[in-house]
Design an enzyme around this catalytic site. Structure first.
Site, short mmCIF file in Angstrom:
data_model
loop_
_atom_site.label_atom_id
_atom_site.label_comp_id
_atom_site.label_asym_id
_atom_site.label_seq_id
_atom_site.Cartn_x
_atom_site.Cartn_y
_atom_site.Cartn_z
N ASP A 1 0.84 -1.19 0.00
CA ASP A 1 0.00 0.00 0.00
C ASP A 1 0.88 1.25 0.00
O ASP A 1 1.94 1.29 0.64
CB ASP A 1 -0.89 -0.02 1.24
CG ASP A 1 -2.08 0.92 1.12
OD1 ASP A 1 -2.52 1.19 0.00
OD2 ASP A 1 -2.58 1.37 2.18
N GLU B 1 0.78 -0.54 -5.07
CA GLU B 1 -0.40 0.33 -5.09
C GLU B 1 0.12 1.70 -5.51
O GLU B 1 0.69 2.45 -4.72
CB GLU B 1 -1.05 0.37 -3.71
CG GLU B 1 -2.34 1.19 -3.66
CD GLU B 1 -2.10 2.67 -3.46
OE1 GLU B 1 -2.31 3.44 -4.44
OE2 GLU B 1 -1.68 3.06 -2.37
N ASP C 1 -11.74 0.50 -0.96
CA ASP C 1 -12.03 1.89 -0.63
C ASP C 1 -13.08 2.51 -1.56
O ASP C 1 -13.57 3.61 -1.27
CB ASP C 1 -10.76 2.74 -0.70
CG ASP C 1 -9.86 2.56 0.51
OD1 ASP C 1 -10.39 2.22 1.59
OD2 ASP C 1 -8.64 2.74 0.38
#
Length: 495
Positions: free
Chosen positions: A292, A339, A392
């Site tokens: 991430d 990401e 998300d």
């Protein structure tokens, strides 16, 4: 003849499903590593899905976010299945259910007593071997958590001797909290024993487990307490600076995450030991790992800790190149996915490509800005992972329903005015992408609207609780998914 793999992570065209363990059905307070996890593996394999992506599996803090955990290594006790404990003979059959987290904790403590009374010599040896092999993180975590439960305060508010890890104070704590420490070690042994069984079953059915590793760790975590020199802290353990992202189109004040930042020079001096240990645990858990906020390995947004927003931060260079070189030297080819969403610089993209990591393409981001939008499918490279949406995002149906009429018509036009109801046209677009891996959230395969999304960023409550039930799935869903996976060249044979 097949093309050579575009990355160190993806070897062939594959299809995946995004579904966190807590979202599985079952009787407990959340999904877990019990029999339903094996049922999900079987469903995915029957549907031709060869990658199961989930969110981080560490012990969550208040709010249950899997991205703020008390350890970068430990597994969450919430994810331990009770039914295997019954099968192992450590828990009576009438204790195989728990309605809430407190009841589940009581069942796990009951299982510990059952283990002490009924475990075989081989099982006791397995516990000892686990504790010995995981000592590089388990001892610190067990002691940290035992003290944390005793003090009911973050570690920088503990008495000075404990906060600063004075040897005499730690020795006294180990003796005083010996029983609690033994239980915590047992709990982690159970988690990893159940995890190993699930991963073995998944791999046997041709399904790879795909994990998620945040770049930063929580301030109140075992690792920051145990290795304060690796983090940019004040002498009293508080943060000097914190992580975040600068103001952008979505937030005029940026995002102040509050995580401690690394002392990259110190990490490099000690050979990136923190990251080697962290990667060793993640590779024990997963076949593939998403990192991430990858851009933070090239440069990160540093915010003074006293600032209430992220507006007054500054970009600071990181040591990502040296880190990934060290990781590659230690582990070989890295099964990592970056990401890299948002505004990404040429330097960040070069770092990703240098270490042959796929990036991410999200179709919900594709339909504004014209034909140059990099998330449109015809821009996707093989070295990418295509998503309809992520944890998300809204579900694809919820997203589509919330579009204004003009943008909705544009989406329909791009997708060819499909006769299939949304979100199937988005699923087809993802599977048809040139990206070597296409991942679809379970909610999209089930055709669910925005009431079923996993997370609403910036909303502090009401997240992470979504679960599905088997009776919500159409009887023909697995066949339909497998047909599309085969149609778009993503079906893998199992040896």
């Amino acid at each position: 003849m097949h093309e050579a793999p575009a990355t160190d992570c993806l070897d062939q065209r594959r299809a995946g499903v995004l579904l966190h363990l807590t979202s599985l059905p079952g009787e407990g307070p959340c999904g877990d590593l019990g029999w339903e996890a094996f049922n999900v593996v079987n469903f995915l394999a029957d549907a031709g899905v060869s990658v199961w992506q989930m969110l981080p599996v560490g012990p969550p803090q208040a709010g249950d976010s899997p991205y703020q955990t008390s350890s970068a290594h430990a597994g969450s006790a919430r994810l331990i299945g009770l039914d295997p404990l019954v099968n192992w003979g450590w828990l009576p059959a009438d204790a195989a259910a728990a309605d809430n987290d407190a009841a589940k904790l009581e069942r796990l403590r009951q299982a510990h007593q059952g283990f002490l009374g009924a475990a075989s010599a081989e099982e006791r040896a397995q516990l000892d071997q686990f504790c010995d092999s995981q000592r590089f993180w388990l001892d610190d975590y067990a002691l940290y958590r035992a003290i944390h439960e005793e003090r009911e305060a973050p570690w920088w508010q503990w008495p000075k001797g404990l906060r600063n890890r004075d040897g005499r104070s730690l020795g006294q704590a180990r003796r005083r909290l010996g029983k609690a420490i033994d239980y915590i070690r047992f709990e982690q042994f159970v988690f990893f024993r159940q995890w190993d069984a699930l991963r073995a079953h998944a791999n046997e059915r041709g399904v790879r487990l795909f994990g998620d590793m945040p770049i930063f760790v929580a301030h109140d975590s075992a690792e920051v307490w145990a290795r304060p020199g690796d983090f940019d802290l004040n002498a009293d353990g508080t943060c000097r600076v914190v992580a975040g992202v600068p103001p952008d189109y979505f937030s005029a004040t940026g995002q102040r995450w509050g995580n401690p930042l690394y002392r990259w020079d110190q990490l490099e001096k000690n050979g990136f030991r923190f990251w080697l240990d962290r990667m060793r645990t993640q590779l024990r858990l997963f076949d593939m790992i998403r990192i991430d906020h990858f851009r933070g390995f090239e440069a990160y947004w540093e915010v003074p800790a006293e600032e209430e927003t992220a507006m007054n931060g500054t970009w600071v260079k990181a040591k990502g190149d040296a880190l990934f070189m060290r990781l590659r030297d230690e582990f070989g080819a890295l099964p990592l996915i970056a990401e890299d969403l948002g505004v990404i610089t040429d330097e960040v993209d070069a770092l990703r490509r240098r270490y042959r990591m796929p990036g991410m393409k999200v179709l919900q981001f594709a339909f504004e800005g014209g034909a140059a939008n990099p998330y449109l499918p015809f821009h996707h490279g093989r070295d990418s992972v295509c998503y309809t949406g992520t944890h998300d995002n809204d579900t694809s149906l919820g997203w589509y329903q919330a579009l204004d009429e003009g943008l909705r018509q544009h989406v329909d036009d791009y997708l060819g005015h499909s006769q299939e109801p949304m979100p199937w046209p988005m699923t087809r677009a993802a599977l048809a992408s040139r990206a070597d891996l296409a991942v679809v959230p379970m909610q999209d395969l089930m055709g669910l609207d925005g009431n079923h999304r996993m997370n609403r960023p910036g909303v502090p409550t009401g997240n992470w609780g979504w679960r599905f039930q088997w009776d919500q799935l159409d009887a023909q869903l697995a066949q339909r998914i497998k047909h599309l996976i085969a149609l778009y060249g993503r079906l893998q044979s199992v040896d």
